[in-house]
Design a protein around this motif. Structure first.
Motif, PDB file in Angstrom:
ATOM      1  N   LEU A  96       0.809  -1.218   0.000  1.00 54.42           N
ATOM      2  CA  LEU A  96       0.000   0.000   0.000  1.00 54.42           C
ATOM      3  C   LEU A  96       0.841   1.268   0.000  1.00 54.42           C
ATOM      4  CD1 LEU A  96      -2.867  -0.747   2.562  1.00 54.42           C
ATOM      5  CD2 LEU A  96      -3.013  -0.706   0.078  1.00 54.42           C
ATOM      6  N   THR A  97       2.091   1.176   0.388  1.00 49.21           N
ATOM      7  CA  THR A  97       2.945   2.342   0.546  1.00 49.21           C
ATOM      8  C   THR A  97       3.035   3.144  -0.748  1.00 49.21           C
ATOM      9  OG1 THR A  97       4.230   1.175   2.218  1.00 49.21           O
ATOM     10  CG2 THR A  97       5.229   3.128   1.272  1.00 49.21           C
ATOM     11  N   GLY A  98       2.846   4.451  -0.610  1.00 54.01           N
ATOM     12  CA  GLY A  98       2.918   5.360  -1.748  1.00 54.01           C
ATOM     13  C   GLY A  98       1.665   6.202  -1.829  1.00 54.01           C
ATOM     14  N   THR A  99       1.554   6.963  -2.900  1.00 59.09           N
ATOM     15  CA  THR A  99       0.387   7.814  -3.096  1.00 59.09           C
ATOM     16  C   THR A  99      -0.512   7.214  -4.158  1.00 59.09           C
ATOM     17  OG1 THR A  99       1.616   9.789  -2.451  1.00 59.09           O
ATOM     18  CG2 THR A  99      -0.398  10.141  -3.701  1.00 59.09           C
ATOM     19  N   TRP A 100      -1.777   7.119  -3.829  1.00 60.55           N
ATOM     20  CA  TRP A 100      -2.811   6.572  -4.704  1.00 60.55           C
ATOM     21  C   TRP A 100      -3.734   7.707  -5.121  1.00 60.55           C
ATOM     22  CZ3 TRP A 100      -3.088   1.257  -5.785  1.00 60.55           C
ATOM     23  CH2 TRP A 100      -2.198   0.453  -5.054  1.00 60.55           C
ATOM     24  N   TYR A 101      -4.120   7.712  -6.389  1.00 58.73           N
ATOM     25  CA  TYR A 101      -4.925   8.798  -6.939  1.00 58.73           C
ATOM     26  C   TYR A 101      -6.290   8.287  -7.364  1.00 58.73           C
ATOM     27  CZ  TYR A 101      -0.398  11.034  -6.981  1.00 58.73           C
ATOM     28  OH  TYR A 101       0.821  11.541  -6.609  1.00 58.73           O
ATOM     29  N   GLY A 102      -7.332   8.987  -6.900  1.00 58.13           N
ATOM     30  CA  GLY A 102      -8.698   8.666  -7.286  1.00 58.13           C
ATOM     31  C   GLY A 102      -9.276   9.787  -8.132  1.00 58.13           C
ATOM     32  N   ILE A 149      -4.721   9.474  -1.664  1.00 58.54           N
ATOM     33  CA  ILE A 149      -4.417   8.947  -0.334  1.00 58.54           C
ATOM     34  C   ILE A 149      -2.964   8.497  -0.337  1.00 58.54           C
ATOM     35  CG2 ILE A 149      -5.355   6.674  -0.935  1.00 58.54           C
ATOM     36  CD1 ILE A 149      -6.172   6.399   2.029  1.00 58.54           C
ATOM     37  N   THR A 150      -2.231   8.873   0.696  1.00 58.31           N
ATOM     38  CA  THR A 150      -0.819   8.517   0.807  1.00 58.31           C
ATOM     39  C   THR A 150      -0.615   7.632   2.024  1.00 58.31           C
ATOM     40  OG1 THR A 150      -0.140  10.591  -0.213  1.00 58.31           O
ATOM     41  CG2 THR A 150       1.530   9.419   1.056  1.00 58.31           C
ATOM     42  N   PHE A 151      -0.032   6.456   1.800  1.00 58.67           N
ATOM     43  CA  PHE A 151       0.321   5.543   2.878  1.00 58.67           C
ATOM     44  C   PHE A 151       1.835   5.573   3.039  1.00 58.67           C
ATOM     45  CE2 PHE A 151      -3.632   3.765   1.242  1.00 58.67           C
ATOM     46  CZ  PHE A 151      -4.349   3.539   2.406  1.00 58.67           C
ATOM     47  N   LYS A 152       2.301   5.850   4.253  1.00 59.83           N
ATOM     48  CA  LYS A 152       3.738   5.883   4.518  1.00 59.83           C
ATOM     49  C   LYS A 152       4.157   4.614   5.252  1.00 59.83           C
ATOM     50  CE  LYS A 152       3.846  10.872   4.638  1.00 59.83           C
ATOM     51  NZ  LYS A 152       4.191  12.065   5.406  1.00 59.83           N
ATOM     52  N   ALA A 153       5.406   4.231   5.079  1.00 67.19           N
ATOM     53  CA  ALA A 153       5.934   3.009   5.689  1.00 67.19           C
ATOM     54  C   ALA A 153       5.950   3.085   7.217  1.00 67.19           C
ATOM     55  CB  ALA A 153       7.331   2.724   5.160  1.00 67.19           C
ATOM     56  N   ASP A 154       5.921   4.294   7.783  1.00 65.07           N
ATOM     57  CA  ASP A 154       5.941   4.436   9.240  1.00 65.07           C
ATOM     58  C   ASP A 154       4.567   4.245   9.890  1.00 65.07           C
ATOM     59  OD1 ASP A 154       4.594   6.790   8.598  1.00 65.07           O
ATOM     60  OD2 ASP A 154       6.031   8.108   9.607  1.00 65.07           O
ATOM     61  N   GLY A 155       3.550   3.888   9.086  1.00 63.42           N
ATOM     62  CA  GLY A 155       2.230   3.634   9.632  1.00 63.42           C
ATOM     63  C   GLY A 155       1.332   4.858   9.677  1.00 63.42           C
ATOM     64  N   THR A 156       1.727   5.944   9.010  1.00 67.24           N
ATOM     65  CA  THR A 156       0.871   7.124   8.941  1.00 67.24           C
ATOM     66  C   THR A 156       0.308   7.265   7.535  1.00 67.24           C
ATOM     67  OG1 THR A 156       2.704   8.625   8.414  1.00 67.24           O
ATOM     68  CG2 THR A 156       2.133   8.352  10.747  1.00 67.24           C
ATOM     69  N   GLY A 212      -5.112  -5.987  -9.154  1.00 69.60           N
ATOM     70  CA  GLY A 212      -4.791  -5.478 -10.479  1.00 69.60           C
ATOM     71  C   GLY A 212      -4.240  -4.070 -10.480  1.00 69.60           C
ATOM     72  N   GLY A 213      -3.471  -3.707  -9.472  1.00 73.07           N
ATOM     73  CA  GLY A 213      -2.892  -2.366  -9.401  1.00 73.07           C
ATOM     74  C   GLY A 213      -3.886  -1.294  -8.985  1.00 73.07           C
ATOM     75  N   LYS A 214      -5.052  -1.706  -8.522  1.00 67.10           N
ATOM     76  CA  LYS A 214      -6.067  -0.756  -8.077  1.00 67.10           C
ATOM     77  C   LYS A 214      -6.406  -1.007  -6.617  1.00 67.10           C
ATOM     78  CE  LYS A 214      -8.005  -0.045 -12.562  1.00 67.10           C
ATOM     79  NZ  LYS A 214      -9.055   0.572 -13.285  1.00 67.10           N
ATOM     80  N   LEU A 215      -6.592   0.071  -5.899  1.00 70.87           N
ATOM     81  CA  LEU A 215      -6.997   0.020  -4.505  1.00 70.87           C
ATOM     82  C   LEU A 215      -8.432   0.519  -4.442  1.00 70.87           C
ATOM     83  CD1 LEU A 215      -6.448  -0.156  -1.423  1.00 70.87           C
ATOM     84  CD2 LEU A 215      -5.627   2.201  -1.566  1.00 70.87           C
TER      85      LEU A 215
END
Length: 113
Positions: free
Chosen positions: A41-47, A52-59, A94-97
């Motif tokens: 999930l880590t990274g920025t997802w665009y809708g 939505i941005t998920f960071k590896a530190d849990g934020t 499939g690369g979609k969240l």
């Protein structure tokens, strides 16, 4: 004052739950640490309307607000902050969240660089 065994158990459970609820920054970090940030999930997802941005530190930044997040085995992302918590069903395929927010699917894709 004497309490019966069921009443004592209820009081103990209540105090334990109050302690688990916690407050402040340290409690939020320990709640996020109890679950697991998911590397996929880590990274920025665009809708269509938001990102939505998920960071590896849990934020995460979700709906313009900073949360701690943890992923459950039941297909939920738990978003937590000081005085609130919310569980959102998700599917990664499939690369979609896809997040089910208020009963409506929100589809996000991540742009690779």
């Amino acid at each position: 004052m004497s309490y019966s065994l069921p009443c004592r158990l209820l009081l103990i459970a209540m105090f334990v739950l109050m302690g688990l609820n916690g407050s402040g920054h340290a409690a939020e970090r320990s709640r996020a640490a109890a679950g697991k940030p998911v590397k996929s999930l880590t990274g920025t997802w665009y809708g269509a309307k938001s990102s939505i941005t998920f960071k590896a530190d849990g934020t995460t930044i979700f709906e313009g607000k900073r949360y701690y997040y943890a992923v459950t085995n039941g297909g939920l992302i738990q978003f937590s902050k000081k005085n609130s918590s919310r569980a959102v069903p998700y599917q990664l395929s499939g690369g979609k969240l896809t997040l089910m927010v208020n009963g409506k699917p929100q589809v996000y894709t991540r742009k690779r660089r």
